[in-house]
Design an enzyme around this catalytic site. Structure first.
Site, PDB file in Angstrom:
ATOM      1  N   ASN A   9       1.011  -1.128   0.058  1.00 53.72           N
ATOM      2  CA  ASN A   9      -0.150   0.000  -0.015  1.00 53.72           C
ATOM      3  C   ASN A   9       1.026   1.171  -0.025  1.00 53.72           C
ATOM      4  O   ASN A   9       1.345   1.508   0.913  1.00 53.72           O
ATOM      5  CB  ASN A   9      -0.865  -0.064   1.244  1.00 53.72           C
ATOM      6  CG  ASN A   9      -1.900   1.180   1.590  1.00 53.72           C
ATOM      7  OD1 ASN A   9      -1.784   2.018   0.389  1.00 53.72           O
ATOM      8  ND2 ASN A   9      -2.325   1.406   2.579  1.00 53.72           N
ATOM      9  N   TRP A  10       1.136   1.865  -1.114  1.00 51.00           N
ATOM     10  CA  TRP A  10       2.030   2.862  -1.371  1.00 51.00           C
ATOM     11  C   TRP A  10       1.453   4.222  -0.672  1.00 51.00           C
ATOM     12  O   TRP A  10       2.144   5.264  -0.456  1.00 51.00           O
ATOM     13  CB  TRP A  10       2.259   3.424  -2.814  1.00 51.00           C
ATOM     14  CG  TRP A  10       3.135   2.155  -3.272  1.00 51.00           C
ATOM     15  CD1 TRP A  10       3.321   0.922  -3.031  1.00 51.00           C
ATOM     16  CD2 TRP A  10       3.442   2.300  -4.827  1.00 51.00           C
ATOM     17  NE1 TRP A  10       4.077   0.167  -3.899  1.00 51.00           N
ATOM     18  CE2 TRP A  10       4.010   0.932  -5.334  1.00 51.00           C
ATOM     19  CE3 TRP A  10       3.337   3.263  -5.997  1.00 51.00           C
ATOM     20  CZ2 TRP A  10       4.656   0.595  -6.341  1.00 51.00           C
ATOM     21  CZ3 TRP A  10       3.824   2.893  -7.217  1.00 51.00           C
ATOM     22  CH2 TRP A  10       4.473   1.556  -7.300  1.00 51.00           C
ATOM     23  N   LYS A  11       0.079   4.273  -0.223  1.00 51.48           N
ATOM     24  CA  LYS A  11      -0.329   5.513   0.277  1.00 51.48           C
ATOM     25  C   LYS A  11      -0.246   6.577  -0.655  1.00 51.48           C
ATOM     26  O   LYS A  11      -0.153   6.434  -2.018  1.00 51.48           O
ATOM     27  CB  LYS A  11       0.132   5.681   1.749  1.00 51.48           C
ATOM     28  CG  LYS A  11       0.014   4.437   2.646  1.00 51.48           C
ATOM     29  CD  LYS A  11       0.082   4.662   4.002  1.00 51.48           C
ATOM     30  CE  LYS A  11       0.298   3.420   4.735  1.00 51.48           C
ATOM     31  NZ  LYS A  11       0.009   3.590   6.166  1.00 51.48           N
ATOM     32  N   HIS A  95      -9.435   0.951   5.097  1.00 47.25           N
ATOM     33  CA  HIS A  95      -8.236   1.196   5.490  1.00 47.25           C
ATOM     34  C   HIS A  95      -8.283   2.100   6.834  1.00 47.25           C
ATOM     35  O   HIS A  95      -9.285   3.108   6.740  1.00 47.25           O
ATOM     36  CB  HIS A  95      -6.956   1.734   4.582  1.00 47.25           C
ATOM     37  CG  HIS A  95      -5.724   1.863   5.135  1.00 47.25           C
ATOM     38  ND1 HIS A  95      -5.401   2.788   6.050  1.00 47.25           N
ATOM     39  CD2 HIS A  95      -4.706   0.800   4.910  1.00 47.25           C
ATOM     40  CE1 HIS A  95      -3.955   2.544   6.278  1.00 47.25           C
ATOM     41  NE2 HIS A  95      -3.659   1.379   5.711  1.00 47.25           N
ATOM     42  N   GLU A  97      -6.788   4.528   7.892  1.00 44.85           N
ATOM     43  CA  GLU A  97      -6.459   5.943   7.681  1.00 44.85           C
ATOM     44  C   GLU A  97      -8.115   6.480   6.934  1.00 44.85           C
ATOM     45  O   GLU A  97      -8.348   7.678   7.194  1.00 44.85           O
ATOM     46  CB  GLU A  97      -5.628   6.082   6.750  1.00 44.85           C
ATOM     47  CG  GLU A  97      -4.097   5.901   7.506  1.00 44.85           C
ATOM     48  CD  GLU A  97      -2.887   5.484   6.837  1.00 44.85           C
ATOM     49  OE1 GLU A  97      -2.863   5.646   5.605  1.00 44.85           O
ATOM     50  OE2 GLU A  97      -1.846   4.910   7.304  1.00 44.85           O
ATOM     51  N   GLU A 167      -5.442  -5.291  10.488  1.00 45.30           N
ATOM     52  CA  GLU A 167      -4.215  -4.278  10.889  1.00 45.30           C
ATOM     53  C   GLU A 167      -4.675  -3.483  12.028  1.00 45.30           C
ATOM     54  O   GLU A 167      -5.349  -2.341  12.213  1.00 45.30           O
ATOM     55  CB  GLU A 167      -4.553  -3.010   9.575  1.00 45.30           C
ATOM     56  CG  GLU A 167      -4.110  -3.690   8.402  1.00 45.30           C
ATOM     57  CD  GLU A 167      -3.566  -2.731   7.360  1.00 45.30           C
ATOM     58  OE1 GLU A 167      -2.480  -3.005   6.875  1.00 45.30           O
ATOM     59  OE2 GLU A 167      -4.238  -1.365   7.004  1.00 45.30           O
ATOM     60  N   GLY A 173       2.546   2.303  10.653  1.00 44.83           N
ATOM     61  CA  GLY A 173       3.416   3.148  10.496  1.00 44.83           C
ATOM     62  C   GLY A 173       4.015   3.790  11.751  1.00 44.83           C
ATOM     63  O   GLY A 173       4.655   4.968  11.840  1.00 44.83           O
ATOM     64  N   SER A 212       3.612  -2.330  10.288  1.00 45.48           N
ATOM     65  CA  SER A 212       4.924  -2.215  10.280  1.00 45.48           C
ATOM     66  C   SER A 212       5.673  -3.537  10.133  1.00 45.48           C
ATOM     67  O   SER A 212       6.672  -4.081  10.646  1.00 45.48           O
ATOM     68  CB  SER A 212       5.397  -1.735  11.835  1.00 45.48           C
ATOM     69  OG  SER A 212       5.002  -0.504  11.971  1.00 45.48           O
ATOM     70  N   GLY A 233       2.787  -1.149   4.144  1.00 45.01           N
ATOM     71  CA  GLY A 233       3.065   0.500   3.807  1.00 45.01           C
ATOM     72  C   GLY A 233       4.363   0.803   3.777  1.00 45.01           C
ATOM     73  O   GLY A 233       5.016   0.617   2.400  1.00 45.01           O
ATOM     74  N   GLY A 234       5.146   1.517   4.616  1.00 41.34           N
ATOM     75  CA  GLY A 234       6.476   1.933   4.596  1.00 41.34           C
ATOM     76  C   GLY A 234       7.252   0.782   3.910  1.00 41.34           C
ATOM     77  O   GLY A 234       7.882   1.295   2.794  1.00 41.34           O
TER      78      GLY A 234
HETATM   79  C1  PEP Z   1      -0.726  -0.057   6.076  1.00 42.48           C
HETATM   80  O1  PEP Z   1      -0.668   1.293   5.547  1.00 42.48           O
HETATM   81  O2  PEP Z   1      -1.593  -0.688   5.493  1.00 42.48           O
HETATM   82  C2  PEP Z   1       0.335  -0.395   6.929  1.00 42.48           C
HETATM   83  C3  PEP Z   1       0.517  -1.662   7.163  1.00 42.48           C
HETATM   84  O3  PEP Z   1       1.462   0.466   7.028  1.00 42.48           O
HETATM   85  P1  PEP Z   1       3.077   0.092   7.554  1.00 42.48           P
HETATM   86  O4  PEP Z   1       3.418  -1.072   7.062  1.00 42.48           O
HETATM   87  O5  PEP Z   1       3.825   1.274   7.158  1.00 42.48           O
HETATM   88  O6  PEP Z   1       2.738   0.044   9.088  1.00 42.48           O
END
Ligand code: PEP
Length: 252
Positions: A9-11, A95, A97, A167, A173, A212, A233-234
């Site tokens: 997930n590049w956001k 999600h 967010e 999640e 994040g 993470s 994500g990251g």
């Molecule tokens: C996400 O945004 O779905 C996520 C899991 O981010 P991260 O891996 O950065 O925690």
């Protein structure tokens, strides 16, 4: 046996140039081995280009959200049919967010889930608790409510073509990862909730972990019996970091 899905997930990150390099790196470095699929979810403006770039490779493309409406006067929104049209196979719905920053309700998330499937794509339904909710001991209640909203709207059979992503909001994040045991407990609970309605569907549905996840912790998480991949994500923004997770998922 359920296949592992490694989904990035590049956001709201990237640019044409950066994406070209990232996708080229991913495509060139796909680990050998079986039992896993790769998915990237870029921001809307780049979906077409990334979709073209991954053609002929094993990498699939998904979107990060979608409108619940088919078409019409919804300024700024993107319809499910449009995403399908440009090569998307998956859509992330609900999600945290989107729920927290844009006020998406479980009802709206359920409508997006239904609309995604109606357009011929696979929804990745995100569920998960905040730190306060975990500390209050309500993790399972929160996840149950988020799941039930979708099951009530779409029916349990709809999960035949859906992915669930657990999640925990406190792990997204933040660099704090749920331990494999903490994640497994909730994954098992989610599978049991689905299984109470349809055992066969519960056994085949992929339940991803997100929060993470990175190369260093992926193997431990993916070793758990109910963890079928990651929503990342990251660590999805650098080819080597993303590929390290894929390498942990690959089986001989
Ligand atoms: C996400 O945004 O779905 C996520 C899991 O981010 P991260 O891996 O950065 O925690």
């Amino acid at each position: 046996m359920r296949e592992i899905l490694v989904a990035g997930n590049w956001k709201m990150n990237g640019s044409s140039a950066a994406n070209l390099e990232l996708v080229a790196g991913i495509v060139a470095g796909i680990p050998k081995g079986r039992g896993f699929g790769l998915l990237v979810c870029p921001p809307y403006p780049y979906l077409s280009a990334v979709s073209e770039q991954v053609k002929g490779s094993a990498v699939k493309v998904g979107a990060q959200t979608v409108s619940e409406h088919e078409s019409g006067a919804y300024t700024g929104e993107v319809a499910p049919g449009m995403l399908k049209d440009i090569g998307c196979e998956y859509v992330i719905v609900g999600h945290s967010e989107r729920r927290a920053l844009y006020g998406e309700t479980s009802g709206q998330v359920a409508a997006k889930f239904v609309a995604t499937q109606a357009a011929g794509m696979t929804p990745i339904l995100c569920v998960g608790e905040t730190l306060d909710e975990r500390e209050a001991g309500t993790t399972e209640n929160v996840v149950d409510e988020q799941l039930a909203a979708v099951i009530d709207a779409a029916g349990i059979k709809a999960f035949e073509n859906a992915v669930v992503a657990y999640e925990p909001v406190w792990a997204i994040g933040t660099g704090v990862t749920a331990t494999p045991e903490q994640a497994q407990d909730v994954h098992k609970h989610i599978r049991a909730q689905l299984g109470a309605r349809d055992r066969g569907i519960a056994d085949q549905v992929q339940i991803l972990y997100g929060g993470s996840m990175k190369g260093e912790n992926a193997a431990g998480l993916l070793a758990m019996p109910d963890i079928d991949g990651g929503l990342i994500g990251g660590a999805s923004l650098k080819a080597n970091d993303f590929l390290a997770i894929a390498a942990a998922a690959a089986r001989d």
